[in-house]
Design an enzyme around this catalytic site. Structure first.
Site, mmCIF file in Angstrom:
data_model
loop_
_atom_site.group_PDB
_atom_site.id
_atom_site.type_symbol
_atom_site.label_atom_id
_atom_site.label_comp_id
_atom_site.label_asym_id
_atom_site.label_seq_id
_atom_site.Cartn_x
_atom_site.Cartn_y
_atom_site.Cartn_z
ATOM 1 N N THR A 190 39.743 -16.895 32.545
ATOM 2 C CA THR A 190 39.002 -15.888 33.242
ATOM 3 C C THR A 190 38.700 -15.047 32.260
ATOM 4 O OG1 THR A 190 39.887 -16.438 35.359
ATOM 5 C CG2 THR A 190 39.164 -14.128 35.255
ATOM 6 N N ARG A 218 37.482 -23.367 47.452
ATOM 7 C CA ARG A 218 38.649 -22.695 47.019
ATOM 8 C C ARG A 218 38.370 -21.462 45.934
ATOM 9 N NH1 ARG A 218 40.614 -20.385 42.012
ATOM 10 N NH2 ARG A 218 42.919 -20.271 42.045
ATOM 11 N N GLY A 220 39.881 -17.872 44.104
ATOM 12 C CA GLY A 220 41.177 -17.556 43.441
ATOM 13 C C GLY A 220 41.360 -15.995 43.840
ATOM 14 N N ASP A 221 41.929 -15.390 42.733
ATOM 15 C CA ASP A 221 42.300 -13.872 42.979
ATOM 16 C C ASP A 221 41.375 -13.081 42.289
ATOM 17 O OD1 ASP A 221 42.781 -15.000 40.763
ATOM 18 O OD2 ASP A 221 43.915 -13.309 39.741
ATOM 19 N N THR A 241 44.212 -12.275 35.050
ATOM 20 C CA THR A 241 44.091 -13.799 34.878
ATOM 21 C C THR A 241 45.243 -14.468 34.927
ATOM 22 O OG1 THR A 241 43.113 -15.457 33.110
ATOM 23 C CG2 THR A 241 44.316 -13.330 32.359
ATOM 24 N N GLY A 244 45.790 -17.924 40.273
ATOM 25 C CA GLY A 244 45.076 -16.964 41.372
ATOM 26 C C GLY A 244 45.817 -16.833 42.700
HETATM 27 N N1 ASP Z 1 42.771 -16.467 38.136
HETATM 28 C C1 ASP Z 1 41.532 -17.385 38.150
HETATM 29 C C2 ASP Z 1 41.591 -18.270 39.419
HETATM 30 O O1 ASP Z 1 42.394 -18.508 39.970
HETATM 31 C C3 ASP Z 1 41.901 -18.590 36.976
HETATM 32 C C4 ASP Z 1 42.038 -17.838 35.602
HETATM 33 O O2 ASP Z 1 42.613 -16.705 35.491
HETATM 34 O O3 ASP Z 1 41.854 -18.646 34.816
HETATM 35 O O4 ASP Z 1 40.562 -18.642 39.839
#
Ligand code: ASP
Length: 331
Positions: A190, A218, A220-221, A241, A244
């Site tokens: 990310t 799905r 994520g965060d 990052t 998530g």
């Molecule tokens: N946090 C991101 C997610 O879960 C992934 C990442 O940080 O690479 O989508």
């Protein structure tokens, strides 16, 4: 006596994970450093010219979204069905206004769509085709889904499917180096930015393709305010990052901010506390944190995190591994 120049500051990350020195070739490292440098300088130019922290954050992230080396915008990872589904969010620390988009497949720069949601709509989060229609109405660039395609990400998806993995993956490896990964060898890709402008206002933003081989819509965060992104002038701006799901479950960004605001906790300690909670439930990753004095902490509990910072002097500082590549400024 001349009046003191107000501090400006911009920090960025390009993902945290099991980045290994022995696997990072000088060419790959150079490619990452070049984009991080350009991102920092672009955001810095916005700040120096009197632009706002939200514009600086968006400008810095656009550079990383447009680069194929990061898992955001072009070069994003593939879902199980072979699509690039992108998530992004942005928050203005002065007003607590925020915007986000999730699971978009045709918006060239999701961070600009998130900014448009924040600025030009009464909403915080728009998803899927609705978000794409909104972005088009806002005059943002719409592209064919194939614009985001990068061969090594496609190869990663095939590998992940073979291994039945849902992988957080930065992909630093060359194809020949790609092997079945252990949990510790996973990478997160990310991108994010936090900024402090001349007016004393903070902002934060984050953008991602999420997880390789993700399914069932799905999310994520990254597009969730309080999990992957948060900004409040009274405390800090944060971009996250990592895994998530655990960042959502710990309300990672908000938790870090509230520790600073209510407990007056030093930034690095607040970030480390949050990362410890994330680790306790099986997660990992990193947080970049910046306050309205320009102090910052760039923390991670993985073997590395692509990161950088720039301030009034315009000097670019970049780090990948733990250590003193970046001057410690955290209070
Ligand atoms: N946090 C991101 C997610 O879960 C992934 C990442 O940080 O690479 O989508």
């Amino acid at each position: 006596m001349t009046a003191k120049t107000p501090p400006i500051r911009l920090a960025i990350h390009g993902g945290a994970g099991g980045i290994r020195r022995d696997k990072l070739t000088p060419e790959r490292e150079q490619a990452f450093v070049q984009v991080l440098t350009q991102s920092l300088q672009t955001g810095y130019q916005v700040l120096v010219q009197g632009g706002t922290s939200t514009d600086a954050v968006a400008a810095a992230i656009v550079i990383m979204e447009d680069s194929p080396v990061f898992n955001a915008g072009k070069g994003a990872v593939f879902s199980h069905e072979g699509h690039n589904e992108l998530d992004a969010s942005i928050m203005d620390g002065a007003s607590l206004n925020a915007g986000a988009v999730a699971a978009v497949t045709t918006i060239r720069n999701p961070i600009l769509a998130a900014q448009a949601v924040m600025t030009n709509s009464p909403h915080v989060m728009l998803i899927g085709t609705g978000a794409e229609h909104f972005a088009a109405e806002q005059g943002l660039e719409i592209v064919e889904p194939s614009y985001f395609f990068v061969q090594h990400r496609w190869n990663q998806l095939q590998k992940a499917k073979e291994n039945e993995q849902i992988a957080l993956d930065h992909d630093l490896e060359t194809e020949s180096q790609t092997q079945a990964k252990t949990q510790n060898d996973e990478k997160h890709g990310t991108v994010g930015s936090v900024a402090l402008d001349h007016y004393g206002n903070l902002a934060a933003g984050t953008s991602t393709g999420g997880l390789t081989n993700k399914r069932f819509g799905r999310i994520g965060d990254t597009p969730i305010i309080g999990a992957g992104t948060y900004a409040d002038n009274r405390s800090v701006a944060i971009s996250a990052t990592g895994t998530g799901e655990m960042f959502i479950r710990t309300a990672a960004a908000y938790q870090t901010a509230i520790q600073v605001r209510l407990q007056n906790m030093p930034l690095a300690q607040a970030a480390d506390d949050t990362l410890a909670e994330i680790a306790a439930i099986g997660g990992e990753g990193g947080l970049i944190v910046l306050n309205a004095k320009g102090d910052y902490a760039l923390r991670f509990n993985t073997s590395g995190m692509f990161r950088g910072v720039i301030g009034n002097d315009g000097i670019v500082h970049i780090g990948i591994f733990p250590g003193n590549e970046i001057p410690a400024q955290s209070r």
